[in-house]
Design a protein around this motif. Structure first.
Motif, PDB file in Angstrom:
ATOM      1  N   SER A 112      47.845  50.923  44.607  1.00 51.25           N
ATOM      2  CA  SER A 112      47.583  51.622  45.876  1.00 51.25           C
ATOM      3  C   SER A 112      46.872  52.949  45.627  1.00 51.25           C
ATOM      4  O   SER A 112      45.984  53.336  46.387  1.00 51.25           O
ATOM      5  N   SER A 113      47.282  53.623  44.560  1.00 51.14           N
ATOM      6  CA  SER A 113      46.729  54.959  44.306  1.00 51.14           C
ATOM      7  C   SER A 113      45.250  54.888  43.922  1.00 51.14           C
ATOM      8  O   SER A 113      44.534  55.876  44.019  1.00 51.14           O
ATOM      9  N   LEU A 114      44.786  53.710  43.485  1.00 51.15           N
ATOM     10  CA  LEU A 114      43.370  53.565  43.118  1.00 51.15           C
ATOM     11  C   LEU A 114      42.477  53.602  44.352  1.00 51.15           C
ATOM     12  O   LEU A 114      41.275  53.832  44.249  1.00 51.15           O
ATOM     13  N   TYR A 115      43.067  53.384  45.533  1.00 46.39           N
ATOM     14  CA  TYR A 115      42.254  53.333  46.751  1.00 46.39           C
ATOM     15  C   TYR A 115      41.438  54.616  46.948  1.00 46.39           C
ATOM     16  O   TYR A 115      40.296  54.578  47.389  1.00 46.39           O
ATOM     17  N   ALA A 116      42.042  55.737  46.598  1.00 50.50           N
ATOM     18  CA  ALA A 116      41.395  57.037  46.836  1.00 50.50           C
ATOM     19  C   ALA A 116      40.215  57.279  45.900  1.00 50.50           C
ATOM     20  O   ALA A 116      39.437  58.203  46.120  1.00 50.50           O
ATOM     21  N   LYS A 164      38.298  48.040  50.370  1.00 47.07           N
ATOM     22  CA  LYS A 164      37.293  48.180  49.324  1.00 47.07           C
ATOM     23  C   LYS A 164      37.318  46.934  48.456  1.00 47.07           C
ATOM     24  O   LYS A 164      38.400  46.484  48.049  1.00 47.07           O
ATOM     25  N   TYR A 165      36.132  46.414  48.165  1.00 50.87           N
ATOM     26  CA  TYR A 165      36.019  45.291  47.233  1.00 50.87           C
ATOM     27  C   TYR A 165      35.953  45.834  45.819  1.00 50.87           C
ATOM     28  O   TYR A 165      35.153  46.734  45.538  1.00 50.87           O
ATOM     29  N   TRP A 166      36.766  45.252  44.939  1.00 49.82           N
ATOM     30  CA  TRP A 166      36.705  45.638  43.527  1.00 49.82           C
ATOM     31  C   TRP A 166      35.360  45.222  42.962  1.00 49.82           C
ATOM     32  O   TRP A 166      34.759  44.235  43.409  1.00 49.82           O
ATOM     33  N   ALA A 167      34.912  45.942  41.941  1.00 51.02           N
ATOM     34  CA  ALA A 167      33.719  45.553  41.178  1.00 51.02           C
ATOM     35  C   ALA A 167      34.189  44.790  39.937  1.00 51.02           C
ATOM     36  O   ALA A 167      35.343  44.920  39.524  1.00 51.02           O
ATOM     37  N   TYR A 168      33.298  44.016  39.346  1.00 52.20           N
ATOM     38  CA  TYR A 168      33.569  43.459  38.016  1.00 52.20           C
ATOM     39  C   TYR A 168      33.305  44.544  36.976  1.00 52.20           C
ATOM     40  O   TYR A 168      32.359  45.313  37.147  1.00 52.20           O
ATOM     41  N   PRO A 169      34.062  44.626  35.887  1.00 50.87           N
ATOM     42  CA  PRO A 169      35.255  43.838  35.601  1.00 50.87           C
ATOM     43  C   PRO A 169      36.428  44.295  36.471  1.00 50.87           C
ATOM     44  O   PRO A 169      36.607  45.494  36.699  1.00 50.87           O
ATOM     45  N   ARG A 227      29.202  37.922  43.979  1.00 47.60           N
ATOM     46  CA  ARG A 227      29.877  39.212  44.157  1.00 47.60           C
ATOM     47  C   ARG A 227      31.385  39.039  44.248  1.00 47.60           C
ATOM     48  O   ARG A 227      31.879  38.149  44.958  1.00 47.60           O
ATOM     49  N   PRO A 228      32.138  39.882  43.519  1.00 43.80           N
ATOM     50  CA  PRO A 228      33.597  39.735  43.503  1.00 43.80           C
ATOM     51  C   PRO A 228      34.218  39.987  44.889  1.00 43.80           C
ATOM     52  O   PRO A 228      33.782  40.871  45.621  1.00 43.80           O
ATOM     53  N   THR A 229      35.233  39.199  45.217  1.00 45.66           N
ATOM     54  CA  THR A 229      35.874  39.273  46.533  1.00 45.66           C
ATOM     55  C   THR A 229      37.270  39.894  46.542  1.00 45.66           C
ATOM     56  O   THR A 229      37.751  40.226  47.631  1.00 45.66           O
ATOM     57  N   PRO A 230      37.975  40.022  45.386  1.00 45.79           N
ATOM     58  CA  PRO A 230      39.290  40.667  45.459  1.00 45.79           C
ATOM     59  C   PRO A 230      39.148  42.070  46.065  1.00 45.79           C
ATOM     60  O   PRO A 230      38.144  42.753  45.812  1.00 45.79           O
ATOM     61  N   LEU A 231      40.132  42.443  46.870  1.00 49.51           N
ATOM     62  CA  LEU A 231      39.983  43.693  47.622  1.00 49.51           C
ATOM     63  C   LEU A 231      41.305  44.426  47.769  1.00 49.51           C
ATOM     64  O   LEU A 231      42.384  43.859  47.587  1.00 49.51           O
TER      65      LEU A 231
END
Ligand SMILES: O=C(O)CCC(=O)C(=O)O
Ligand SMILES: [Fe+2]
Length: 245
Positions: A50-54, A76-81, A132-136
């Motif tokens: 959760s803290s990574l959101y900022a 926010k969509y994560w980037a690879y890796p 494009r990566p989809t995990p979010l």
């Protein structure tokens, strides 16, 4: 017997995928279109993610839901890796869900079959231009909600996905329930609220699932969303297995 072991033992912050009773989970997915994976992430891992959101690093884009009519809140969509935990969940969960997805396609009379490993499935997505990566990571505040939707990002779709609740209901937020609706042919829609605690995952059908009726198997259409937060802040990790165009 085929070895579906995900080899995830030792990933910090996450319950081993092999520790779950997949026969029971598959049975629930067959019966209801969703199933809970209790305690998939530890509270510590939930807080850390959760803290990574900022932060800006590690993401490829940010979506303000109100600008697109998707609801209120943002993601926010994560980037690879991907972060190691997100990567471990995605590759570890996939083989269990792929065998169920193949069974569903067989029942629905669909020819598509999913490969045993997530890497092989992603290669197919990438060949088709879904790269494009989809995990979010999602964030909701008071008054926010997520309209009923389906996470389709191209022609190639993996029919199941997972969301992990990163916040604790009652303590971090109130309201904000995870909702699934199911539309059966020529019938009115039915809603299901999935009770989740911090760290619990919910596996659910992305767009449709087979249901056995008196005249054979038919297809029900599903959507998911989040009801309005009455107070507080709620974070979710979304694991979608196909990539996006
Ligand atoms: O915030 C939630 O619980 C739902 C998130 C969502 O729509 C998803 O993970 O696809
Ligand atoms: Fe979604």
């Amino acid at each position: 017997m085929e070895d579906l072991g995900s080899g995830d033992a030792g990933i910090d912050g996450m319950t081993s995928i092999d520790a779950y009773d997949w026969q029971t989970i598959s049975g629930e997915l067959d019966a209801y279109g969703s199933a809970v994976l209790p305690g998939l992430l530890t509270p510590r891992a939930c807080v850390d993610l959760s803290s990574l959101y900022a932060r800006d690093q590690g993401f490829r884009s940010r979506v303000i839901m109100g600008r697109h009519g998707f609801g209120m809140g943002e993601y926010k969509y994560w980037a690879y890796p991907l972060p190691p935990l997100v990567q471990a969940l995605r590759t570890g969960l996939y083989p269990r869900l792929a065998s169920l997805a193949n069974r569903w396609n067989q029942r629905l009379g669909e020819n598509v079959r999913y490969p045993d490993s997530h890497a092989d499935f992603l290669a197919l997505c990438h060949q088709g231009g879904q790269v494009r990566p989809t995990p979010l990571l999602l964030r909701y505040g008071q008054g926010d909600y997520n309209c009923l939707h389906q996470d389709l990002y191209g022609e190639r779709v993996f029919p199941l996905q997972v969301a992990v609740l990163l916040s604790e209901p009652g303590r971090d937020f109130t309201g904000g329930e995870f909702v699934i609706t199911e539309q059966r042919p020529r019938m009115q829609s039915r809603a299901d609220v999935v009770p989740l605690r911090q760290g619990d995952g919910v596996v659910f059908a992305v767009h449709h699932r087979p249901v056995s009726g008196t005249r054979g198997t038919y297809r029900v259409n599903l959507r998911h969303g989040v009801s309005r937060l009455r107070s507080g802040e709620r974070h979710t990790l979304g694991i979608i297995f196909h990539d996006a165009v």
